[in-house]
Design a protein around this motif. Sequence first.
Motif, PDB file in Angstrom:
ATOM      1  N   ARG A  69      39.328  37.622  41.492  1.00  0.00           N
ATOM      2  CA  ARG A  69      39.808  36.707  42.544  1.00  0.00           C
ATOM      3  C   ARG A  69      40.320  35.372  42.004  1.00  0.00           C
ATOM      4  O   ARG A  69      41.396  34.920  42.414  1.00  0.00           O
ATOM      5  CB  ARG A  69      38.694  36.486  43.587  1.00  0.00           C
ATOM      6  CG  ARG A  69      39.158  35.639  44.750  1.00  0.00           C
ATOM      7  CD  ARG A  69      38.175  35.633  45.896  1.00  0.00           C
ATOM      8  NE  ARG A  69      38.238  36.837  46.693  1.00  0.00           N
ATOM      9  CZ  ARG A  69      37.180  37.489  47.161  1.00  0.00           C
ATOM     10  NH1 ARG A  69      35.976  37.048  46.891  1.00  0.00           N
ATOM     11  NH2 ARG A  69      37.320  38.555  47.891  1.00  0.00           N
ATOM     12  N   GLY A  72      43.901  35.665  41.089  1.00  0.00           N
ATOM     13  CA  GLY A  72      44.866  36.111  42.095  1.00  0.00           C
ATOM     14  C   GLY A  72      45.405  37.508  41.815  1.00  0.00           C
ATOM     15  O   GLY A  72      46.420  37.914  42.389  1.00  0.00           O
ATOM     16  N   ASP A 199      49.832  41.497  48.161  1.00  0.00           N
ATOM     17  CA  ASP A 199      49.002  40.660  47.279  1.00  0.00           C
ATOM     18  C   ASP A 199      49.789  39.455  46.766  1.00  0.00           C
ATOM     19  O   ASP A 199      49.261  38.352  46.672  1.00  0.00           O
ATOM     20  CB  ASP A 199      48.482  41.487  46.091  1.00  0.00           C
ATOM     21  CG  ASP A 199      47.494  42.565  46.528  1.00  0.00           C
ATOM     22  OD1 ASP A 199      46.928  42.434  47.629  1.00  0.00           O
ATOM     23  OD2 ASP A 199      47.291  43.531  45.766  1.00  0.00           O
ATOM     24  N   LYS A 203      49.094  35.549  47.474  1.00  0.00           N
ATOM     25  CA  LYS A 203      48.816  34.666  46.325  1.00  0.00           C
ATOM     26  C   LYS A 203      49.627  33.378  46.429  1.00  0.00           C
ATOM     27  O   LYS A 203      49.112  32.281  46.194  1.00  0.00           O
ATOM     28  CB  LYS A 203      49.156  35.422  45.037  1.00  0.00           C
ATOM     29  CG  LYS A 203      48.805  34.698  43.765  1.00  0.00           C
ATOM     30  CD  LYS A 203      49.057  35.601  42.561  1.00  0.00           C
ATOM     31  CE  LYS A 203      48.787  34.867  41.262  1.00  0.00           C
ATOM     32  NZ  LYS A 203      48.944  35.736  40.092  1.00  0.00           N
ATOM     33  N   GLY A 206      48.056  31.149  48.672  1.00  0.00           N
ATOM     34  CA  GLY A 206      46.687  30.773  48.297  1.00  0.00           C
ATOM     35  C   GLY A 206      45.640  31.433  49.168  1.00  0.00           C
ATOM     36  O   GLY A 206      44.547  30.897  49.382  1.00  0.00           O
ATOM     37  N   TYR A 209      42.560  37.071  46.757  1.00  0.00           N
ATOM     38  CA  TYR A 209      42.829  38.437  46.317  1.00  0.00           C
ATOM     39  C   TYR A 209      41.709  39.350  46.779  1.00  0.00           C
ATOM     40  O   TYR A 209      40.553  38.951  46.699  1.00  0.00           O
ATOM     41  CB  TYR A 209      42.939  38.477  44.781  1.00  0.00           C
ATOM     42  CG  TYR A 209      43.075  39.870  44.258  1.00  0.00           C
ATOM     43  CD1 TYR A 209      44.307  40.500  44.228  1.00  0.00           C
ATOM     44  CD2 TYR A 209      41.948  40.574  43.825  1.00  0.00           C
ATOM     45  CE1 TYR A 209      44.424  41.807  43.779  1.00  0.00           C
ATOM     46  CE2 TYR A 209      42.065  41.872  43.376  1.00  0.00           C
ATOM     47  CZ  TYR A 209      43.296  42.479  43.357  1.00  0.00           C
ATOM     48  OH  TYR A 209      43.412  43.772  42.931  1.00  0.00           O
ATOM     49  N   PRO A 264      45.864  30.273  43.111  1.00  0.00           N
ATOM     50  CA  PRO A 264      45.915  31.511  43.892  1.00  0.00           C
ATOM     51  C   PRO A 264      44.903  31.581  45.027  1.00  0.00           C
ATOM     52  O   PRO A 264      45.024  32.407  45.921  1.00  0.00           O
ATOM     53  CB  PRO A 264      45.587  32.593  42.854  1.00  0.00           C
ATOM     54  CG  PRO A 264      45.762  31.977  41.526  1.00  0.00           C
ATOM     55  CD  PRO A 264      45.618  30.502  41.689  1.00  0.00           C
ATOM     56  N   THR A 265      43.877  30.749  45.010  1.00  0.00           N
ATOM     57  CA  THR A 265      42.793  30.939  45.983  1.00  0.00           C
ATOM     58  C   THR A 265      42.506  29.739  46.865  1.00  0.00           C
ATOM     59  O   THR A 265      41.529  29.714  47.588  1.00  0.00           O
ATOM     60  CB  THR A 265      41.485  31.282  45.247  1.00  0.00           C
ATOM     61  OG1 THR A 265      41.305  30.318  44.229  1.00  0.00           O
ATOM     62  CG2 THR A 265      41.528  32.666  44.650  1.00  0.00           C
TER      63      THR A 265
END
Length: 374
Positions: A69, A72, A199, A203, A206, A209, A264-265
């Motif tokens: 995760r 991402g 996905d 990503k 944000g 994943y 990414p998160t």
Amino acid sequence: MPHRYEPHGPLAATDDETERLHNTSRDMIPDSACILGIETSCDDTSAAVLEGGSQIRSNIVSSQISVHRPYGGVVPELASRHHLLSIGPVVEEALAKASVTWCDIAAVSVTQGPGLVGSLLVGVSVAKAIAYARRLPLVGVNHLEGHIRSNFLVEPAIRLPAVSLVVSGGHTSLYELAREGVYRRLARTRDDAAGEAFDKVAKLLGLGYPGGPVVDRLAAEGDPGAVPFPTVKMSDGSLDFSFSGLKSSAARFIQKEKLEAETPTTGPEEPPQVVRDLCASFQHAVVAALIERTLRAADEVGALAICVSGGVACNRKLRQRFAEEASTRGLLAHFPPPSLSTDNAAMIAAAGWLHLKRGETADLDLTADPDLEL
Ligand code: KG4
Ligand code: ZN
């Protein structure tokens, strides 16, 4: 601390068992025998025990989502390392949950490919070691055949011919199933897989994943007509898929509206309506492309049923739209439950059972094949 692997009962066959197993030819494997399935092609470590080719006695999945995760997406080196740590305990748990010992296992079936080579190698090596130690027949399975068989685990009597859409993070392909265990590929993606596109868009926003489930959730509160996406058509009229154009359109919109996440998160905890609208519109475009090709393929081969499998088969809009479209055409649409849609070893055991019954077993020189075709 690393897990320690303590096999459920002695792993090495005793002399008596070796004698018995050597005297058991493949076609003498009883119809009620148990087969062990092992799946490690991407980021799920899974082992399952299947009885009689269809009854799931156990199906253990150890997910690595929390490992990947922060990045991402799946990091191959981390995936293989975690498979190594998990595979022993996961196999052990599959036997315990099924209430069987090694003596009850008649064969071992493993994903040979396609997938990440380091991940595949862990499963293939463990399966070979078990087959050698227990003197068991070994079956190498194509991961995509596994996904296709997941539909038959739920409904063994699917009407043929059928078309089967395998739609996941790594694959988007259509097959004709004319007869039991015979697959003809009708289409595949020319660039990204549908799950990969979900996905990647998640990503950029944000949203974390894997992106599919969160896009699915946010899309339910968005307007699918809010953001215009192009209709994807192949200029040569082929049934092939392409999702990179949709992904680029989403990326341009995200840039224009300044919705990009820094990492990414770390997207907004409560995404604004514009993000929900984008998710709904993007999902609508992906689902429309999947349905249009699958229905066209069904027409072309005179299919009586449509099977959908792979992680993206969890998507609620996809299920709803397929059910509607299939019923207006008098076709049956089959979906596995979410636990059998995403990667799992029960589907690998089911495919392995088919090959075992046909006497199609592998030698101990079986190798992982990251590009294996079906
Ligand atoms: O079959 P799978 O577990 O692994 C592969 O073989 O790739 O599929 C994982 C993929 C991911 O891309 C994930 O985002 C997607 O399935 N996925 C979904 C949903 N649930 C999982 N995509 C759309 N909607 C969902 N509800
Ligand atoms: Zn898969």
